[in-house]
Design an enzyme around this catalytic site. Structure first.
Site, PDB file in Angstrom:
ATOM      1  N   ARG A   1      39.822  36.799  44.279  1.00 15.82           N
ATOM      2  CA  ARG A   1      39.840  37.547  45.529  1.00 15.82           C
ATOM      3  C   ARG A   1      40.542  38.882  45.298  1.00 15.82           C
ATOM      4  NH1 ARG A   1      36.285  35.041  47.089  1.00 15.82           N
ATOM      5  NH2 ARG A   1      36.047  33.755  48.965  1.00 15.82           N
TER       6      ARG A   1
ATOM      7  N   ASP B   1      35.996  41.752  39.227  1.00 18.86           N
ATOM      8  CA  ASP B   1      34.765  41.419  39.942  1.00 18.86           C
ATOM      9  C   ASP B   1      34.975  41.489  41.446  1.00 18.86           C
ATOM     10  OD1 ASP B   1      31.978  40.417  39.935  1.00 18.86           O
ATOM     11  OD2 ASP B   1      32.864  38.659  40.914  1.00 18.86           O
TER      12      ASP B   1
ATOM     13  N   GLU C   1      36.811  45.769  49.261  1.00 20.72           N
ATOM     14  CA  GLU C   1      35.540  45.893  48.548  1.00 20.72           C
ATOM     15  C   GLU C   1      34.341  46.078  49.459  1.00 20.72           C
ATOM     16  OE1 GLU C   1      34.112  41.347  47.692  1.00 20.72           O
ATOM     17  OE2 GLU C   1      35.751  42.085  46.455  1.00 20.72           O
TER      18      GLU C   1
ATOM     19  N   HIS D   1      31.323  41.852  42.734  1.00 25.97           N
ATOM     20  CA  HIS D   1      31.473  40.485  43.244  1.00 25.97           C
ATOM     21  C   HIS D   1      30.253  39.645  42.846  1.00 25.97           C
ATOM     22  CE1 HIS D   1      33.859  38.157  46.498  1.00 25.97           C
ATOM     23  NE2 HIS D   1      33.274  37.302  45.677  1.00 25.97           N
TER      24      HIS D   1
END
Length: 335
Positions: free
Chosen positions: A236, A260, A265, A298
């Protein structure tokens, strides 16, 4: 015939959804590409339950619309449920299920690939090649077997990461509030995060997000790490204080990062930017322009196997709830 309505269905999910429909002819399935909002919630009228997936927050207004439609069952196609307000769910009488395990290997493999790209300085070689420079020196790399990797979180994903790293010959140390018997037997646990930070050449995060661990990677944590540490985050984005990360990269304390997930985001991921200069979030723009930072959108979870499992488990769970059963992946919203 029962009916399930699904939100945020992507084109790549449709083949798995079609297979599920064929295997469950007693269920009518409706779906939309749109996420669950107060406006789109009305599309579920006549449904017994909904299946959804999104990274943006689930608003009380959207849940109120579902409530008025008589819908009480929500099944998400992912693990994380931190974008729900549990008070809203409880006030409105919803039961929530998630997909606790859809493919630990997908995220674990991505994690270790990010490490490898940083250790072997692949982004720097890419830049050299783009400029017609096909020399290897002085862009020298490191080997996995020379690294001590600190794995924070030894759930399904963390344990697969450990197994892969051991296959490469890396030394692993681990920390988790809840110890896994197998990892315990291997003697990999350290007593504190501070001890893990002190020992690790690479720190990789595999824990869910709670209020208690938000921004756990902060100035203090980074100060406890080795000089030249690499930080990997496929969990996260809010686990890392971006300001602290940038300071660590600027000073050289942090040699590189594989990310990632990012804090904030949603302002960037899922959109097309003509260049890093156009990214609206200044902190993310800062990271995106660095040669020693690898960002993926992600996408660690994003494999054919994972998508199939996410669809199948979420729809199976929703169907079970509608039938009055209690699947073992009901989220405890009383905490």
């Amino acid at each position: 015939m029962m009916k399930i309505f699904a939100y945020g269905i992507r084109e790549d999910e449709e083949p798995s959804l079609k297979k599920w429909e064929e295997a469950n002819p007693n269920v009518e399935v409706g779906f939309t590409k749109y996420t669950l909002t107060a406006d789109s919630a009305r599309l579920a009228e006549g449904s017994d339950g909904v299946v959804t997936l999104q990274t943006s927050p689930y608003t009380r207004e959207a849940l109120e619309v579902l409530n008025k439609l008589g819908i009480k069952y929500i099944s998400i196609r992912n693990v994380g449920f931190d974008n729900f307000n549990f008070k809203d769910l409880n006030d409105l009488g919803f039961t929530l299920t998630n997909v606790p395990v859809y493919s630990p290997n997908a995220i674990a493999e991505h994690t270790v690939l990010l490490m490898g790209r940083l250790l072997r300085r692949v982004p720097e070689f890419d830049e050299k090649f783009d400029n017609g420079d096909f020399t290897w020196a002085p862009t020298i790399g490191k080997e996995y077997r020379e690294q001590t990797v600190g794995v924070v979180g030894t759930g399904h994903i963390g344990r697969v990461v450990i197994k892969i790293l051991q296959g490469f010959g890396a030394k692993v140390v681990a920390y988790d509030v809840y110890h896994n018997d197998d990892i315990e037997k291997q003697g990999l646990y350290v007593d504190s995060l501070e001890e893990l930070y002190k020992q690790s050449d690479i720190v990789t995060l595999h824990v869910p997000l709670f209020d208690s661990n938000k921004y756990m990677i902060n100035d203090k944590a980074i100060s406890q790490m080795k000089d030249g540490v690499y930080i990997i985050n496929c969990a996260r984005g809010e686990l890392i204080d971006t300001d602290a990360l940038i300071k660590g990269l600027d000073s050289g304390k942090i040699a590189g990062a594989g990310l990632d997930v990012l804090d904030n985001e949603n302002s960037v991921f899922g959109k097309v930017w003509s260049s890093p200069e156009n990214i609206p979030d200044e902190k993310i723009k800062n990271l995106a322009k660095r040669i020693n930072v690898i960002i993926t959108p992600h996408s660690a979870f994003y494999t054919e196997t994972a998508i199939h499992n996410m669809i199948t488990t979420s729809f199976d769970s929703n169907k079970a709830l509608i039938e009055g059963l209690k699947p073992n992946n009901i989220v405890d919203t009383t905490k």
